[in-house]
Design an enzyme around this catalytic site. Structure first.
Site, PDB file in Angstrom:
ATOM      1  N   SER A   9      69.122   6.568 -86.480  1.00 53.92           N
ATOM      2  CA  SER A   9      69.634   7.285 -85.316  1.00 53.92           C
ATOM      3  C   SER A   9      68.761   6.970 -84.114  1.00 53.92           C
ATOM      4  O   SER A   9      67.572   7.289 -84.083  1.00 53.92           O
ATOM      5  CB  SER A   9      69.608   8.797 -85.574  1.00 53.92           C
ATOM      6  OG  SER A   9      69.768   9.464 -84.334  1.00 53.92           O
ATOM      7  N   HIS A  34      73.231   4.417 -85.635  1.00 55.55           N
ATOM      8  CA  HIS A  34      73.918   5.690 -85.407  1.00 55.55           C
ATOM      9  C   HIS A  34      73.647   6.137 -83.963  1.00 55.55           C
ATOM     10  O   HIS A  34      72.498   6.287 -83.561  1.00 55.55           O
ATOM     11  CB  HIS A  34      73.374   6.702 -86.410  1.00 55.55           C
ATOM     12  CG  HIS A  34      74.027   8.037 -86.378  1.00 55.55           C
ATOM     13  ND1 HIS A  34      75.164   8.341 -87.111  1.00 55.55           N
ATOM     14  CD2 HIS A  34      73.691   9.174 -85.722  1.00 55.55           C
ATOM     15  CE1 HIS A  34      75.496   9.606 -86.904  1.00 55.55           C
ATOM     16  NE2 HIS A  34      74.623  10.140 -86.055  1.00 55.55           N
ATOM     17  N   ASP A  36      74.195   9.011 -81.115  1.00 53.70           N
ATOM     18  CA  ASP A  36      74.503  10.436 -80.983  1.00 53.70           C
ATOM     19  C   ASP A  36      74.921  10.779 -79.559  1.00 53.70           C
ATOM     20  O   ASP A  36      74.109  10.773 -78.642  1.00 53.70           O
ATOM     21  CB  ASP A  36      73.271  11.259 -81.368  1.00 53.70           C
ATOM     22  CG  ASP A  36      73.067  11.295 -82.872  1.00 53.70           C
ATOM     23  OD1 ASP A  36      74.026  11.645 -83.587  1.00 53.70           O
ATOM     24  OD2 ASP A  36      71.954  10.964 -83.329  1.00 53.70           O
ATOM     25  N   MET A  38      76.178  13.593 -77.026  1.00 58.72           N
ATOM     26  CA  MET A  38      76.195  15.064 -76.869  1.00 58.72           C
ATOM     27  C   MET A  38      76.589  15.422 -75.439  1.00 58.72           C
ATOM     28  O   MET A  38      76.138  14.778 -74.491  1.00 58.72           O
ATOM     29  CB  MET A  38      74.803  15.630 -77.162  1.00 58.72           C
ATOM     30  CG  MET A  38      74.270  15.261 -78.524  1.00 58.72           C
ATOM     31  SD  MET A  38      72.709  16.091 -78.855  1.00 58.72           S
ATOM     32  CE  MET A  38      72.219  15.287 -80.382  1.00 58.72           C
ATOM     33  N   HIS A  67      78.687   8.960 -83.100  1.00 59.48           N
ATOM     34  CA  HIS A  67      78.870  10.346 -83.537  1.00 59.48           C
ATOM     35  C   HIS A  67      79.116  11.202 -82.297  1.00 59.48           C
ATOM     36  O   HIS A  67      78.192  11.499 -81.547  1.00 59.48           O
ATOM     37  CB  HIS A  67      77.592  10.768 -84.286  1.00 59.48           C
ATOM     38  CG  HIS A  67      77.581  12.189 -84.751  1.00 59.48           C
ATOM     39  ND1 HIS A  67      76.441  12.802 -85.209  1.00 59.48           N
ATOM     40  CD2 HIS A  67      78.569  13.130 -84.826  1.00 59.48           C
ATOM     41  CE1 HIS A  67      76.711  14.045 -85.554  1.00 59.48           C
ATOM     42  NE2 HIS A  67      77.995  14.279 -85.318  1.00 59.48           N
ATOM     43  N   MET A  69      79.507  14.385 -80.533  1.00 56.18           N
ATOM     44  CA  MET A  69      79.293  15.837 -80.571  1.00 56.18           C
ATOM     45  C   MET A  69      79.765  16.375 -79.229  1.00 56.18           C
ATOM     46  O   MET A  69      78.969  16.788 -78.372  1.00 56.18           O
ATOM     47  CB  MET A  69      77.804  16.134 -80.835  1.00 56.18           C
ATOM     48  CG  MET A  69      77.410  15.865 -82.274  1.00 56.18           C
ATOM     49  SD  MET A  69      75.634  15.753 -82.511  1.00 56.18           S
ATOM     50  CE  MET A  69      75.389  14.029 -82.102  1.00 56.18           C
ATOM     51  N   MET A 138      76.818  17.297 -91.895  1.00 57.53           N
ATOM     52  CA  MET A 138      75.638  17.674 -91.102  1.00 57.53           C
ATOM     53  C   MET A 138      74.733  18.553 -91.962  1.00 57.53           C
ATOM     54  O   MET A 138      75.159  19.586 -92.481  1.00 57.53           O
ATOM     55  CB  MET A 138      76.060  18.449 -89.844  1.00 57.53           C
ATOM     56  CG  MET A 138      76.907  17.669 -88.853  1.00 57.53           C
ATOM     57  SD  MET A 138      76.202  16.108 -88.323  1.00 57.53           S
ATOM     58  CE  MET A 138      74.653  16.647 -87.584  1.00 57.53           C
ATOM     59  N   ASP A 174      73.626  13.635 -92.191  1.00 59.45           N
ATOM     60  CA  ASP A 174      72.964  13.548 -90.892  1.00 59.45           C
ATOM     61  C   ASP A 174      72.115  14.783 -90.621  1.00 59.45           C
ATOM     62  O   ASP A 174      72.649  15.891 -90.496  1.00 59.45           O
ATOM     63  CB  ASP A 174      74.047  13.402 -89.807  1.00 59.45           C
ATOM     64  CG  ASP A 174      73.480  13.043 -88.447  1.00 59.45           C
ATOM     65  OD1 ASP A 174      72.261  12.821 -88.341  1.00 59.45           O
ATOM     66  OD2 ASP A 174      74.283  12.985 -87.493  1.00 59.45           O
TER      67      ASP A 174
HETATM   68  C1  DX5 Z   1      71.608  15.783 -84.789  1.00 60.88           C
HETATM   69  C2  DX5 Z   1      72.054  14.330 -84.697  1.00 60.88           C
HETATM   70  C3  DX5 Z   1      71.319  13.460 -85.647  1.00 60.88           C
HETATM   71  C4  DX5 Z   1      69.864  13.363 -85.363  1.00 60.88           C
HETATM   72  C5  DX5 Z   1      69.143  13.206 -86.660  1.00 60.88           C
HETATM   73  O1  DX5 Z   1      72.284  16.551 -83.898  1.00 60.88           O
HETATM   74  O2  DX5 Z   1      73.432  14.207 -84.978  1.00 60.88           O
HETATM   75  O3  DX5 Z   1      71.899  12.165 -85.781  1.00 60.88           O
HETATM   76  O4  DX5 Z   1      69.532  12.321 -84.517  1.00 60.88           O
HETATM   77  O5  DX5 Z   1      67.803  13.274 -86.384  1.00 60.88           O
HETATM   78  P1  DX5 Z   1      66.725  13.632 -87.465  1.00 60.88           P
HETATM   79  O6  DX5 Z   1      66.769  12.519 -88.474  1.00 60.88           O
HETATM   80  O7  DX5 Z   1      65.470  13.649 -86.679  1.00 60.88           O
HETATM   81  O8  DX5 Z   1      67.086  14.956 -88.060  1.00 60.88           O
HETATM   82 ZN    ZN Z   2      74.282  12.150 -85.555  1.00 60.19          ZN
END
Ligand code: DX5
Ligand code: ZN
Length: 215
Positions: A9, A34, A36, A38, A67, A69, A138, A174
């Site tokens: 990630s 990956h 992320d 947001m 991903h 979010m 998750m 994740d």
């Molecule tokens: C959380 C994200 C993850 C995050 C995981 O909201 O979707 O992908 O980056 O990070 P770690 O491995 O630090 O929990």
């Molecule tokens: Zn993620």
């Protein structure tokens, strides 16, 4: 035993050295990344949008799993596909029409995934398992890297892994996966772990990648 697949990630990578941070995990053997996304609404944090995905696409030919979010994912799905995502994952809790959003993605010939928050029951997506390429469980409440692994999600992993044999989709996990937790996660039979802080937080990222693969 299945081969381990780790999807680093980039949330925990140093974005001022993004090319190096990508190359180090690819050279260590990572075959996917990956990303992320947001929106400060579905989750209480902001990261980046399609513009940055497009930039990352130019830095690597590796498989990009994005991903989302974000609320109302259907409004932005086309942009994230155009930006170069190979797999696009939206949240069960964020969509207003699962069939529509699955088809928006599949029609563009890329892989489609659904993510489930820790408290969301897997039974809610049973009707869609044949249509899905990927289910992302998750194991933290989404929004931030570096959170503690929620152990209660292990049973969901076991149940979904069993179902994946019949319905042919990948199961990813994740959040909170690190040297301490990775064994029990893979013991459930899942395919892919997402690792952020447990990888990029190491002094040597390549050594850590190897440790996580071989534990
Ligand atoms: C959380 C994200 C993850 C995050 C995981 O909201 O979707 O992908 O980056 O990070 P770690 O491995 O630090 O929990
Ligand atoms: Zn993620």
């Amino acid at each position: 035993m299945k081969n381990r697949i780790i999807s680093p990630s980039l949330l925990s990578a140093d974005f001022s050295r993004l090319k190096e941070e990508i190359d180090v995990v690819i050279n260590a053997g990572a075959e996917r990344l990956h990303l992320d996304v947001m929106d400060g609404h579905f989750v209480p944090n902001f990261t980046f949008g399609p513009f940055i995905v497009e930039a990352i696409r130019k830095l690597t030919s590796s498989h990009l799993e994005t991903h989302l979010m974000i609320s109302n994912p259907h409004k932005y799905i086309p942009e994230f596909i155009d930006a170069g995502s190979d797999t696009l994952i939206f949240h069960y809790e964020a969509t207003t029409n699962i069939d529509r959003d699955i088809n928006l993605i599949k029609d563009q010939k890329i892989k489609v995934g659904i993510a489930l928050n820790p408290d969301t029951k897997i039974q809610l997506i049973y009707d869609y398992l044949d249509a899905l390429d990927y289910v992302l469980i998750m194991s933290v409440h989404p929004g931030f890297g570096g959170q503690g692994f929620i152990k209660e999600t292990l049973q969901k992993m076991k149940n979904l892994s069993n179902l994946s044999k019949k319905h042919n989709f990948l199961v990813g996990v994740d959040g909170g996966v690190n040297l301490m937790t990775i064994d029990e996660v893979y013991n459930t039979g899942i395919d892919i772990t997402i690792v952020g802080s447990g990888l990029y937080g190491a002094t040597s990222v390549s050594n850590r990648f190897n440790e996580l693969m071989s534990k």
